[in-house]
Design a protein around this motif. Structure first.
Motif, short mmCIF file in Angstrom:
data_model
loop_
_atom_site.label_atom_id
_atom_site.label_comp_id
_atom_site.label_asym_id
_atom_site.label_seq_id
_atom_site.Cartn_x
_atom_site.Cartn_y
_atom_site.Cartn_z
N TYR A 109 0.86 -1.16 -0.04
CA TYR A 109 0.10 -0.12 -0.02
C TYR A 109 0.97 1.24 -0.07
O TYR A 109 0.75 2.41 -0.79
CB TYR A 109 -0.90 0.05 1.31
N LEU A 162 -4.20 2.06 9.82
CA LEU A 162 -4.72 0.96 9.28
C LEU A 162 -3.88 -0.27 9.90
O LEU A 162 -4.39 -1.39 10.30
CB LEU A 162 -4.93 0.63 7.71
N LYS A 165 -4.68 -1.49 13.36
CA LYS A 165 -5.84 -2.15 13.40
C LYS A 165 -5.27 -3.50 12.77
O LYS A 165 -5.93 -4.47 13.36
CB LYS A 165 -7.04 -1.66 12.77
N ASN A 207 -4.58 5.22 17.95
CA ASN A 207 -4.98 5.79 16.73
C ASN A 207 -5.13 7.32 16.75
O ASN A 207 -4.74 8.06 15.83
CB ASN A 207 -6.25 5.17 16.14
#
Lengths: 230, 234
Positions: A109, A162, A165, A207
């Motif tokens: 990514y 991300l 998580k 976060n």
């Protein structure tokens, strides 16, 4: 709502934070290195290198992280060649398997984020640098990298969140980070909602801190935009 | 080595195929639920009511800030209690048990919905206000405006974003395997365990997911081209 269980689960769940931070931190550092390599391959103009980078990004973005973790943790150990190699002491450990999977996943990514950032650099700036007589390396250091970092930062911040998580999947290969500890507390307390709410709040806190840090970095890196606003 | 994947009596071909169908079923249902949640969330965020706006804000912030696995665990371990409690409110006695499919769709749908909320909200806001004014000037009522102007235009702007949400949703369904629902991941795990061919089964699973994501990208691209017919883009 059982407040006692909630409060007493806080220290246990907080003790999973260092492991979560390690998984994300190491995964992110390794992932950034992989991403730089993949981006370089993609933009190098070399057909083979670009093909390999493309395939890597395609595969790791197109499959779930869970498959990647299983493939590395269970799949690689199936081969005697891997078991006899010098890497086996690392690949035997769920810890390093999780980090490798997270790094390869985020690398795919991130390399797309970097590619977008580098391709967004105005051609005029590169031409101007060249006209000033800058060499390739100097131009890379003074022009391309600073502009690309500014461009990539917001998307990269999302990617780190991300990853935080995604690190919860490490609990599936026995690692006791926040989610793993929460999962283990359930049969001991039967307080499903309470435990998961505390765990969720810890993730939200992490976060939030990352989002603030990225915001601060963005503010630091764009002094030229600040001067105009004031 | 590869005969374990065949469709013969020793092979896992049929199981993997049915797992793929199950993954698709969960993904499609969850995505559909997500679009419903997302539309409600977007409507709440754009509404004038402060409590509705706040509720939607909490929903998207929480779901997007905590791990997907945690949402699935929460519904899987706590879902039956929650449903039983709700049923008791309506005067139903005794336990209500949800099956793994329903729990999975609900969990992944909630996650998908939080991302859809933002996509749909952005799309609604990019409908030019002039079009709404023009509709009103033509004497269209609220519902007619919604049906003829707002929804078609929103859909057009939301498609690329919804394509991304679909990819996320499809990949998130793999997490439902922790609840023993027989989708791709679960079948691969079972097959790998019983044949000791871990690498083969997980590679097969990866290829099946790649196939699904690649095919659906093509479908979304086609849909986008169709939806953007006649539109002028900058």
């Amino acid at each position: 709502m059982n407040w006692d269980v909630m409060i007493s689960s806080v220290p246990t769940l907080l003790s999973g934070v260092p492991l979560t931070v390690q998984l994300v931190g190491l995964g992110e550092i390794l992932g950034l290195a992989i991403a730089c390599l993949a981006t370089w391959g993609r933009l190098s103009g070399n057909l083979a290198a670009a093909g390999v980078s493309r395939l890597y990004v395609f595969v790791f973005r197109g499959t779930p992280l869970l498959v990647q973790i299983y493939l590395i943790y269970y799949g690689l150990g199936q081969f005697p060649a891997v078991r006899e190699s010098f890497l086996w002491p690392l690949l035997r450990e769920p810890y390093w398997c999780a980090i490798l999977a997270l790094a390869l996943n985020t690398g795919a990514y991130t390399s797309e984020i970097l590619r977008g950032a580098i391709q967004s650099i105005p051609q005029g700036q590169v031409e101007a640098a060249r006209a000033c007589g800058m060499g390739r390396l100097l131009m890379f250091r003074r022009i391309i990298v600073p502009i690309a970092i500014r461009q990539a930062l917001p998307a990269y911040g999302n990617e780190i969140i991300l990853m935080v998580k995604a690190s919860s999947l490490a609990s599936i290969i026995t690692l006791l980070e926040i989610t793993g500890l929460a999962r283990r507390l359930i049969p001991q307390t039967y307080a499903v909602f309470e435990i998961f709410i505390v765990a969720g709040l810890i993730y939200l806190g992490l976060n939030f801190a990352i989002a603030q840090a990225v915001r601060w970095a963005e503010w630091r890196l764009t002094p030229h935009l600040r001067a105009r606003a004031s | 080595m590869l005969e374990v994947l065949s469709f013969g009596p020793q092979g896992w071909g049929w199981q993997l195929l049915s797992g793929t169908l199950m993954t698709l079923a969960v993904a499609v249902s969850a995505f559909g639920a997500g679009v419903v949640f997302g539309s409600a969330g977007a409507a709440a965020k754009l509404s004038g009511s402060l409590p509705l706006r706040l509720a939607a804000e909490v929903y998207t912030t929480v779901i997007r800030g905590i791990p997907e696995l945690l949402v699935i665990y929460l519904l899987f371990f706590g879902g039956n209690e929650a449903v039983t409690a709700v049923a008791r409110l309506f005067g139903h006695d005794g336990r209500v048990d949800l099956n793994a499919f329903t729990v999975g769709v609900l969990a992944v749908g909630l996650i998908s919905g939080a991302y859809s909320t933002e996509v749909i909200r952005g799309a609604v806001r990019s409908v030019p206000p002039g079009q709404i004014e023009a509709a009103r000037a033509c004497g269209m009522g609220r519902f007619l405006t919604l049906r003829r102007i707002l929804v078609p235009q929103t859909l057009r702007y939301a498609l690329p974003g919804l394509g991304n949400v679909w990819q996320l949703t499809l990949k998130d369904t793999s997490l439902v395997s922790v609840t023993a629902l027989a989708e791709i991941m679960r079948i691969a795990h079972t097959g790998a365990g019983s044949t000791r061919q871990y690498f083969v089964f997980y590679t097969a699973a990866a290829l099946l997911y790649l196939l699904l994501t690649t095919l659906s990208t093509a479908v979304f691209e086609r849909a986008e081209r169709r939806a953007m017919r006649g539109a002028v883009r900058a």
